[in-house]
Design a protein around this motif. Structure first.
Motif, PDB file in Angstrom:
ATOM      1  N   LYS A 162       0.832  -1.208   0.000  1.00 38.13           N
ATOM      2  CA  LYS A 162       0.000   0.000   0.000  1.00 38.13           C
ATOM      3  C   LYS A 162       0.867   1.258   0.000  1.00 38.13           C
ATOM      4  CE  LYS A 162      -4.119   0.688   1.752  1.00 38.13           C
ATOM      5  NZ  LYS A 162      -5.284   0.912   2.646  1.00 38.13           N
ATOM      6  N   GLU A 163       1.926   1.269   0.790  1.00 36.91           N
ATOM      7  CA  GLU A 163       2.799   2.446   0.827  1.00 36.91           C
ATOM      8  C   GLU A 163       3.470   2.679  -0.527  1.00 36.91           C
ATOM      9  OE1 GLU A 163       3.009   4.756   3.201  1.00 36.91           O
ATOM     10  OE2 GLU A 163       1.417   3.593   4.139  1.00 36.91           O
ATOM     11  N   LYS A 183       0.853   4.258  -2.852  1.00 36.21           N
ATOM     12  CA  LYS A 183       0.658   5.684  -2.533  1.00 36.21           C
ATOM     13  C   LYS A 183       1.808   6.531  -3.070  1.00 36.21           C
ATOM     14  CE  LYS A 183      -2.068   5.209   1.732  1.00 36.21           C
ATOM     15  NZ  LYS A 183      -2.038   5.405   3.204  1.00 36.21           N
ATOM     16  N   LEU A 212      -7.038   4.395  -1.833  1.00 36.54           N
ATOM     17  CA  LEU A 212      -6.157   4.661  -2.971  1.00 36.54           C
ATOM     18  C   LEU A 212      -6.909   5.314  -4.137  1.00 36.54           C
ATOM     19  CD1 LEU A 212      -4.096   1.324  -3.039  1.00 36.54           C
ATOM     20  CD2 LEU A 212      -3.384   3.545  -2.112  1.00 36.54           C
ATOM     21  N   LEU A 270      -6.667   9.046  -4.693  1.00 35.67           N
ATOM     22  CA  LEU A 270      -5.319   9.422  -5.130  1.00 35.67           C
ATOM     23  C   LEU A 270      -5.094   9.104  -6.603  1.00 35.67           C
ATOM     24  CD1 LEU A 270      -3.317   8.001  -2.068  1.00 35.67           C
ATOM     25  CD2 LEU A 270      -4.156  10.332  -2.393  1.00 35.67           C
TER      26      LEU A 270
END
Length: 270
Positions: free
Chosen positions: A16-17, A20, A42, A45
């Motif tokens: 996930k990081e 992002k 997400l 974004l």
């Protein structure tokens, strides 16, 4: 043209990081995982979310087809999905061992098979396989997990040699200690599988070390930054590592004979 990246295991932690960070840097990111509801954050974004279980061939085929139909290309695959099935070799069922390999090895290999034809056609691409320092060293009760990560290291080496002619890079990332859900899941498996009976004393010693390790573990952002660096680099190295104790452990593994390394490792469990 925005580069298109597919990331598995993107519902938490390193995956996930990474999603992002790459979205912030202007990539087109397809975030894939079983738990779609955990990737909703997400979407604002700009992330594109895929329901994908790496043990489900149809889901992987459909996911890759969807990306190619929408984008016409896949520039990078980050094989991050995986988990740790822990327990003594004597105790772990063959069904559980097969599932560990199915997720960590065969799922990764199958998804890679599916993206290679598009990358070959483009004459470019980057495959980043997330292994672990546990793909170079072994700890008690992690036999099947380590076997899976050793296997991915070997697969990566073979693919690197095969795919170089088509302009496709294969890179291995070996995290050390990182704050993710992985440790909790692995220790829960260990407790359930070998937490009673003849292995209990050693299990208890390992469990006692976990709070200290978790406290010192790196944030998942460290691995996200490393993956972003690999994607930016024209000629990436074949292997990178980061996270708590990664450099120290990998250096000791190179320098020490097996028995000396075993003794050093077990000394940390007293």
């Amino acid at each position: 043209m925005k580069k298109v990246v597919l990331i598995t295991g993107a519902s938490s932690g390193m995956g996930k990081e990474t999603a992002k960070l790459l979205l912030q840097q202007g990539y087109t990111v397809y975030a894939a995982a079983r738990r779609v509801e955990r990737m909703e954050d997400l979407k604002p974004l700009g992330g594109k979310v895929l329901a994908m279980d790496v043990t489900d061939d149809a889901a992987m085929v459909n996911g890759v087809r969807q990306i190619i139909e929408a984008e016409g290309r896949i520039d990078a695959l980050v094989n991050n999905a995986g988990f740790g099935s822990y327990g003594a070799v004597e105790d772990v069922s063959m069904a559980e061992a097969r599932y560990q390999m199915e997720v960590n090895v065969f799922g990764l290999a199958r998804l890679t098979q599916l993206v290679i034809p598009q990358m070959r056609e483009q004459r470019s691409g980057r495959i980043i396989n997330i292994t672990s320092i546990g793909g170079k060293i072994v700890t008690p009760f992690g036999a099947w997990y380590h076997a899976s990560k050793f296997a991915v290291e070997a697969l990566s080496d073979a693919m690197r040699l095969e795919l170089k002619q088509f302009g496709i890079d294969v890179v291995v990332v070996e995290p050390g200690g990182v704050k993710t859900e992985w440790g909790g899941i692995a220790m829960d498996n260990l407790r359930k599988t070998s937490g009673r009976g003849v292995y209990k004393p050693l299990v208890d010693r390992i469990m006692a070390t976990m709070p200290g390790i978790e406290k010192k573990a790196a944030e998942p952002q460290v691995i996200a930054d490393l993956i972003a660096k690999i994607l930016r680099t024209n000629k990436p190295r074949t292997r990178y590592h980061a996270g708590y104790m990664a450099s120290t452990v990998l250096t000791l593994r190179k320098l020490l004979p097996d028995r000396a390394f075993d003794a050093a490792l077990l000394s940390q469990l007293k």
